[in-house]
Write an enzyme that holds these catalytic residues in place. Sequence first.
Site, mmCIF file in Angstrom:
data_model
loop_
_atom_site.group_PDB
_atom_site.id
_atom_site.type_symbol
_atom_site.label_atom_id
_atom_site.label_comp_id
_atom_site.label_asym_id
_atom_site.label_seq_id
_atom_site.Cartn_x
_atom_site.Cartn_y
_atom_site.Cartn_z
ATOM 1 C CD GLU A 123 -2.861 -1.187 2.409
ATOM 2 O OE1 GLU A 123 -2.638 -0.438 3.376
ATOM 3 O OE2 GLU A 123 -3.881 -1.891 2.312
ATOM 4 C CD GLU A 266 -3.664 -6.297 3.412
ATOM 5 O OE1 GLU A 266 -4.416 -5.723 4.222
ATOM 6 O OE2 GLU A 266 -2.461 -6.010 3.282
#
Length: 476
Positions: A123, A266
Amino acid sequence: MTKPHLSILVIVIVILIWSSGLMVECGIGVNWGTLSPHRLSPSVVVDLLKHNHIKKVKLFDADPLVLRGLMGSGLEVMVGIQNEMLMALGSSPLVADNWVHLNVSKYLVKGGVDIRYIAVGNEPFLTSYAGQYQSYVVPALLNLQQSLARANLASYIKLVVPCNADAYESSLPSQGAFRPELTEIMTQLVSFLNSNGSPFVVNIYPFLSLYGNSDFPQDYAFFEGTSHSVTDGQNVYSNAFVGNLDTLVAALSRMGYNLMPIIIGEVGWPTDGALSANLTAARAFNQGLIYHVLSSKGTPLRPRVPPMDIYLFGLLDEGAKSTLPGNFERHWGIFSFDGQAKYPLNMGNGLLKNAKNVEYLPSRWCIADPSRDLSGVANHVRLACSSADCTTLYYGGSCNGIGTKGNISYAFNSYYQLQKQNSKSCDFDGMGLVTFLDPSIGDCRFLVGITSSSAGTHINWWVFMFGVLTFIRIMS
Ligand SMILES: *[C@@H]1O[C@H](CO)[C@@H](O)[C@H](O)[C@H]1NC(C)=O
Ligand SMILES: *[C@@H]1O[C@H](CO)[C@@H](O)[C@H](O)[C@H]1NC(C)=O
Ligand SMILES: *[C@@H]1O[C@H](CO)[C@@H](O)[C@H](O)[C@H]1NC(C)=O
């Protein structure tokens, strides 16, 4: 007397072959994070994965212990590179070569680890990083791709960049676009992914939307229908996950990549540490998600696609994660830290099964001595909870209602187990007391730690039968 035995064996084998034929080959994997103060040994975790027919696993680094545990497992692995390394990897082809050599090539041998993806950063475009990693991502990708090519691995291993869903935005899915300040970098990233046949990896968390917005309609987070559906032209969205995914599809299409494959890096729901983080909600979300993915329904903008790969977050609770996002952060596991299934969940092959060969410390706990005056205890509790995990004690947590004494005992025990039940660690100026009676109350579990060497290379029955099955398949 051997005949009846033989026929029973044959029947067992026939049943096993028959039932294994029914097992779904699905793309549901898990994230295996290791920020736990009570780490299960990699071999126990790998057995847990195999035993539950989980075939894909995503890591956040390339920990040699974990990779060694995965050797010969046949599991498909995504290794990770931390954001802090992106700058070095992007500025030096030599650093990239070295990284690939030490953390990838070394394991891609016969009986090694089936590494298929390298997650370059985690991220890195997260809004809260304020752009600090942004400019290193593409240079790191380019260097690593060259390194893979030099190692003859470029056609086997794909580089990906797991992005948080905050990389794009829109009020309606069809209007999806990447954040304006990311347009240039996303254009480069997506073009790179496309030229290498790599998927776009995104992390999507309806839980966080619900947790962060008091006006977020609760039932829109789940998969059971909603009274707050979102109408977008001819399309109707009844679920935040699907709506979010289509926002990404639209953002990619806007750049000209309407067919780019997507993997969910995720997705999941925590079970403790906040009101909406509980077992019922986690089970409802994850089960709804899994059935949605297995049904191959796709999304309004991408109907009838082959089942998409998703990686649940996460496999195990990680009691040493930062609680900055919230107390729920340490409770994302579908299994607790010791490999016990938290709730019944069917990932396509029957309900989750617990880890085997977990070696616990003795059944004893540290509590506040009921006969003592506890007036000076606050400092002890603060210190205990600064290193041990006390997140379940707070509002919304499973141990929030256990009273003042309960709070103190919980903190003492958490610390005592963290210290591997070292007798000195239950002193607390004489206020601690070791007990052999489990102090757990209702849903509030007082844990017992696991030994640091928790299990080695046990050959369990399942692995044995798997071997027999494989043998029979090879022979037939
Ligand atoms: C890569 O391998 C080296 C040497 O084994 C290790 O020190 C390093 O931590 C590894 N990198 C990652 C991201 O795990
Ligand atoms: C569990 O979370 C759901 C979803 O937010 C909520 O509706 C429910 O009330 C919670 N259950 C409990 C027992 O707190
Ligand atoms: C127990 O501790 C938690 C967390 O500090 C707090 O919210 C709660 O009010 C405490 N309970 C009692 C009875 O002191």
